[in-house]
Design a protein around this motif. Structure first.
Motif, PDB file in Angstrom:
ATOM      1  N   LYS A 149       0.850  -1.181   0.000  1.00 19.59           N
ATOM      2  CA  LYS A 149       0.000   0.000   0.000  1.00 19.59           C
ATOM      3  C   LYS A 149       0.889   1.234   0.000  1.00 19.59           C
ATOM      4  O   LYS A 149       1.819   1.336   0.809  1.00 19.59           O
ATOM      5  CB  LYS A 149      -0.923  -0.005   1.221  1.00 19.59           C
ATOM      6  CG  LYS A 149      -2.094   0.954   1.114  1.00 19.59           C
ATOM      7  CD  LYS A 149      -3.088   0.691   2.229  1.00 19.59           C
ATOM      8  CE  LYS A 149      -4.332   1.547   2.072  1.00 19.59           C
ATOM      9  NZ  LYS A 149      -5.327   1.247   3.132  1.00 19.59           N
ATOM     10  N   PHE A 150       0.596   2.169  -0.901  1.00 19.97           N
ATOM     11  CA  PHE A 150       1.436   3.346  -1.079  1.00 19.97           C
ATOM     12  C   PHE A 150       0.576   4.600  -1.236  1.00 19.97           C
ATOM     13  O   PHE A 150      -0.564   4.535  -1.681  1.00 19.97           O
ATOM     14  CB  PHE A 150       2.299   3.234  -2.349  1.00 19.97           C
ATOM     15  CG  PHE A 150       3.130   1.995  -2.443  1.00 19.97           C
ATOM     16  CD1 PHE A 150       4.359   1.936  -1.817  1.00 19.97           C
ATOM     17  CD2 PHE A 150       2.689   0.897  -3.168  1.00 19.97           C
ATOM     18  CE1 PHE A 150       5.146   0.795  -1.904  1.00 19.97           C
ATOM     19  CE2 PHE A 150       3.462  -0.240  -3.265  1.00 19.97           C
ATOM     20  CZ  PHE A 150       4.689  -0.299  -2.629  1.00 19.97           C
ATOM     21  N   THR A 151       1.175   5.731  -0.904  1.00 21.05           N
ATOM     22  CA  THR A 151       0.676   7.004  -1.415  1.00 21.05           C
ATOM     23  C   THR A 151       1.500   7.322  -2.660  1.00 21.05           C
ATOM     24  O   THR A 151       2.674   6.956  -2.746  1.00 21.05           O
ATOM     25  CB  THR A 151       0.834   8.140  -0.398  1.00 21.05           C
ATOM     26  OG1 THR A 151       2.221   8.287  -0.063  1.00 21.05           O
ATOM     27  CG2 THR A 151       0.037   7.838   0.868  1.00 21.05           C
TER      28      THR A 151
ATOM     29  N   ILE B 141      -1.421  14.143 -10.595  1.00 20.58           N
ATOM     30  CA  ILE B 141      -2.342  13.194  -9.974  1.00 20.58           C
ATOM     31  C   ILE B 141      -1.731  12.716  -8.663  1.00 20.58           C
ATOM     32  O   ILE B 141      -0.505  12.669  -8.513  1.00 20.58           O
ATOM     33  CB  ILE B 141      -2.656  11.974 -10.877  1.00 20.58           C
ATOM     34  CG1 ILE B 141      -1.371  11.205 -11.217  1.00 20.58           C
ATOM     35  CG2 ILE B 141      -3.385  12.371 -12.121  1.00 20.58           C
ATOM     36  CD1 ILE B 141      -1.634   9.930 -11.982  1.00 20.58           C
ATOM     37  N   GLU B 142      -2.595  12.384  -7.704  1.00 21.76           N
ATOM     38  CA  GLU B 142      -2.122  11.874  -6.422  1.00 21.76           C
ATOM     39  C   GLU B 142      -3.208  11.018  -5.795  1.00 21.76           C
ATOM     40  O   GLU B 142      -4.378  11.106  -6.164  1.00 21.76           O
ATOM     41  CB  GLU B 142      -1.753  13.029  -5.490  1.00 21.76           C
ATOM     42  CG  GLU B 142      -2.880  14.011  -5.234  1.00 21.76           C
ATOM     43  CD  GLU B 142      -2.421  15.208  -4.420  1.00 21.76           C
ATOM     44  OE1 GLU B 142      -1.353  15.117  -3.780  1.00 21.76           O
ATOM     45  OE2 GLU B 142      -3.119  16.227  -4.430  1.00 21.76           O
ATOM     46  N   GLY B 143      -2.818  10.185  -4.853  1.00 18.87           N
ATOM     47  CA  GLY B 143      -3.787   9.322  -4.196  1.00 18.87           C
ATOM     48  C   GLY B 143      -3.101   8.201  -3.432  1.00 18.87           C
ATOM     49  O   GLY B 143      -1.940   8.307  -3.046  1.00 18.87           O
ATOM     50  N   GLU B 144      -3.830   7.119  -3.219  1.00 17.64           N
ATOM     51  CA  GLU B 144      -3.301   5.928  -2.564  1.00 17.64           C
ATOM     52  C   GLU B 144      -3.453   4.733  -3.488  1.00 17.64           C
ATOM     53  O   GLU B 144      -4.442   4.618  -4.219  1.00 17.64           O
ATOM     54  CB  GLU B 144      -4.029   5.644  -1.248  1.00 17.64           C
ATOM     55  CG  GLU B 144      -3.708   6.638  -0.147  1.00 17.64           C
ATOM     56  CD  GLU B 144      -4.267   6.208   1.190  1.00 17.64           C
ATOM     57  OE1 GLU B 144      -4.907   5.136   1.252  1.00 17.64           O
ATOM     58  OE2 GLU B 144      -4.073   6.938   2.183  1.00 17.64           O
ATOM     59  N   LEU B 145      -2.492   3.845  -3.426  1.00 19.89           N
ATOM     60  CA  LEU B 145      -2.477   2.662  -4.287  1.00 19.89           C
ATOM     61  C   LEU B 145      -2.310   1.417  -3.428  1.00 19.89           C
ATOM     62  O   LEU B 145      -1.374   1.325  -2.638  1.00 19.89           O
ATOM     63  CB  LEU B 145      -1.310   2.763  -5.286  1.00 19.89           C
ATOM     64  CG  LEU B 145      -1.010   1.527  -6.141  1.00 19.89           C
ATOM     65  CD1 LEU B 145      -2.180   1.216  -7.060  1.00 19.89           C
ATOM     66  CD2 LEU B 145       0.263   1.752  -6.942  1.00 19.89           C
ATOM     67  N   PHE B 146      -3.237   0.487  -3.565  1.00 14.98           N
ATOM     68  CA  PHE B 146      -3.152  -0.808  -2.879  1.00 14.98           C
ATOM     69  C   PHE B 146      -2.927  -1.882  -3.937  1.00 14.98           C
ATOM     70  O   PHE B 146      -3.677  -1.964  -4.917  1.00 14.98           O
ATOM     71  CB  PHE B 146      -4.445  -1.091  -2.117  1.00 14.98           C
ATOM     72  CG  PHE B 146      -4.536  -2.491  -1.573  1.00 14.98           C
ATOM     73  CD1 PHE B 146      -4.017  -2.810  -0.327  1.00 14.98           C
ATOM     74  CD2 PHE B 146      -5.136  -3.499  -2.318  1.00 14.98           C
ATOM     75  CE1 PHE B 146      -4.098  -4.100   0.159  1.00 14.98           C
ATOM     76  CE2 PHE B 146      -5.226  -4.787  -1.841  1.00 14.98           C
ATOM     77  CZ  PHE B 146      -4.706  -5.088  -0.597  1.00 14.98           C
ATOM     78  N   LEU B 147      -1.906  -2.698  -3.741  1.00 13.07           N
ATOM     79  CA  LEU B 147      -1.596  -3.780  -4.681  1.00 13.07           C
ATOM     80  C   LEU B 147      -1.679  -5.114  -3.962  1.00 13.07           C
ATOM     81  O   LEU B 147      -1.123  -5.283  -2.880  1.00 13.07           O
ATOM     82  CB  LEU B 147      -0.185  -3.602  -5.256  1.00 13.07           C
ATOM     83  CG  LEU B 147       0.038  -2.363  -6.118  1.00 13.07           C
ATOM     84  CD1 LEU B 147       1.520  -2.204  -6.446  1.00 13.07           C
ATOM     85  CD2 LEU B 147      -0.776  -2.440  -7.395  1.00 13.07           C
ATOM     86  N   ASP B 148      -2.384  -6.048  -4.561  1.00 16.32           N
ATOM     87  CA  ASP B 148      -2.534  -7.385  -3.989  1.00 16.32           C
ATOM     88  C   ASP B 148      -2.059  -8.397  -5.028  1.00 16.32           C
ATOM     89  O   ASP B 148      -2.737  -8.657  -6.012  1.00 16.32           O
ATOM     90  CB  ASP B 148      -4.004  -7.645  -3.633  1.00 16.32           C
ATOM     91  CG  ASP B 148      -4.208  -9.002  -2.987  1.00 16.32           C
ATOM     92  OD1 ASP B 148      -3.231  -9.764  -2.887  1.00 16.32           O
ATOM     93  OD2 ASP B 148      -5.338  -9.294  -2.584  1.00 16.32           O
TER      94      ASP B 148
END
Length: 491
Positions: free
Chosen positions: A48-50, A70-77
């Motif tokens: 999980k990243f910003t 662009i900006e936000g949060e990224l969740f990788l599974d």
């Protein structure tokens, strides 16, 4: 930040600004500075990243530069399903867009699920993000052998933390030969997994004599909090990838509490067909992990006022059929003090349709409803009869059968007798034969008709004589029921 309509941005500008990005970086220990592992070779985990990415493009023929961010949060599974969930901050007034993506086994983007009602600015940014983080960044800057055209250097501090620097020497995508890397510097911190990544790249593009210059900056920061799949905000209906998300081959397994709650929320924005698909997945999830039942009941409480959703929810409990699920059904009935209301009738209907053997508590609940209020008699009697069908030989079923027969014999009103005949018909029990034979001779033609119809549910040659005798009945309806019974015997 400029509000750009994507279709209006010159293609060369759009290409430079967003199809140039950091390479895909996954939390993987770097042991060989000369080779960054191919995604398929890397250790699989959740991350999980910003993130933040900005770009600036200027054409030779224009005095004005075009900028975007662009900006936000990224969740990788990457554990089982190869999914990404992104919350994206868009625009000066700050709206949040939730996105979901799924990848093929080779890590290429397979489907991309976005809200249906994006604004123009949101759609521009989402389109850029899709190509930036979820497509381009997973497949570019490698040659046919999977190696980077870059200089990689590593250094370690006293704590064993690693910093990797990477300078790209060229852009490898053969379809973009006109694109040249001018300056490139990527700094990646590992402890031993990815903690932070940031980079800057400058590019030039010569497109049929038109030169453009671009600068791209990005940062990626690992979140320290527990890595769990975020819940999507489903107030905005999702669209593009929904079908893939629901099918067995491209679906979330609902193994974690977050995934399970996400599936429940998805029901609210799905059409009827997809609601049924999700319901089957929810039943499977609760059966595999009983702890999900508590979250499910919290969700049921939130949608009780919605007749359609509450019927679906109670149907899930009936499909489960476990003692715990039956207890929740009884509790829902008893907690719905205002009424009789739709929850009361839905609970009784659910008990009628469930294929599981009822618990002693559930049987006692249904018997009590028969005596408690006339408006519930029919539903409770039908449910009790259906429960006999599920387990005909049990002692409890024999007791329920005797209970229904006794109620039938005691009531005087013909309509009430019909209710109990229909309930016994639901049972399919051969032990009710004598009762059907008795009431096939009733003075009320409607009762005689119902008794003959109930006979159709059980086996026995003695039925033949009863049907033949009824062929001479003065009631046309009774004769029709007898003929139907005879035709079924012949079949």
């Amino acid at each position: 930040m400029l509000k750009l309509k994507w279709a209006a941005v010159p293609m060369a500008c759009a290409f430079i600004l967003w199809h140039l990005a950091e390479d895909r970086i996954i939390n993987s220990p770097i042991t060989d500075a000369s080779h960054v592992p191919n995604p398929a070779e890397e250790i699989i985990r959740r991350e999980k990243f910003t993130f933040e990415k900005s770009g600036k493009v200027k054409f030779e023929f224009s005095e004005k530069a075009i900028e975007q961010k662009i900006e936000g949060e990224l969740f990788l599974d990457w554990t089982d399903e190869k999914m990404a969930t992104i919350s994206l901050t868009v625009g000066e007034e700050t709206s949040t867009v939730f996105l979901r993506a799924q990848f093929q086994k080779n890590f290429q983007l397979e489907c991309f699920e976005v809200p249906l009602n994006l604004t123009d600015q949101e759609n521009d940014t989402v389109t850029l993000l899709r190509d930036l983080l979820l497509n381009y960044s997973f497949r570019t800057n490698r040659d046919e052998n999977g190696d980077y055209a870059a200089v990689l250097k590593t250094k370690s501090d006293d704590l064993g933390n690693t910093q990797l620097t990477k300078v790209k020497m060229k852009y490898l995508d053969p379809s973009k030969e006109a694109l040249k890397v001018e300056n490139s510097l990527h700094v990646i911190s590992l402890t031993p997994h990815l903690e932070k990544a940031e980079g800057t790249e400058e590019f030039t593009l010569d497109n049929n004599g038109q030169r453009a210059f671009a600068t791209v900056r990005y940062s990626l920061l690992a979140l320290k909090k527990e890595v769990t799949r975020p819940l999507l905000n489903l107030e905005r209906p999702m669209g593009v990838c929904l079908q893939d998300y629901l099918t067995d081959t491209h679906s979330t397994s609902f193994t974690s509490a977050e995934e399970f709650k996400d599936g429940l929320n998805q029901i609210k924005v799905s059409d009827h067909e997809n609601q049924l698909r999700l319901s089957r997945k929810i039943v499977k999830a609760i059966k595999s992990n009983s702890q999900h039942l508590s979250a499910f009941m919290d969700w049921v409480q939130s949608i009780k006022s919605n007749r359609q959703l509450s019927a679906l929810a109670l149907g899930i409990l009936g499909n489960l059929g476990t003692p715990a699920a039956q207890k929740e059904l009884v509790g829902l009935f008893q907690d719905s003090s205002e009424g009789p209301g739709h929850i009361h009738y839905q609970v009784l209907n659910t008990f009628t349709l469930t294929k599981s053997a009822l618990t002693t508590e559930s049987r006692e609940f249904l018997r009590a409803r028969i005596h408690e209020d006339d408006v519930f008699t029919e539903g409770a009697a039908y449910a009790l009869g259906a429960s006999i069908q599920n387990n005909k030989e049990s002692l409890e079923s024999h007791r329920d059968l005797n209970f229904l027969v006794n109620e039938l014999d005691q009531v005087v009103d013909p309509q009430a007798k019909v209710i109990y005949l229909d309930a016994l018909k639901n049972s399919g029990s051969p032990d009710a034969f004598a009762t059907y034979k008795k009431y096939s001779l009733s003075e009320d033609e409607f009762i005689r008709e119902k008794a003959l119809e109930a006979l159709q549910t059980i086996q026995g040659n003695e039925k033949l004589l009863i049907y033949k005798t009824a062929l001479n009945d003065p009631s046309q309806k009774v004769r029709a029921a007898a003929l139907e019974g005879l035709s079924l015997l012949q079949d």
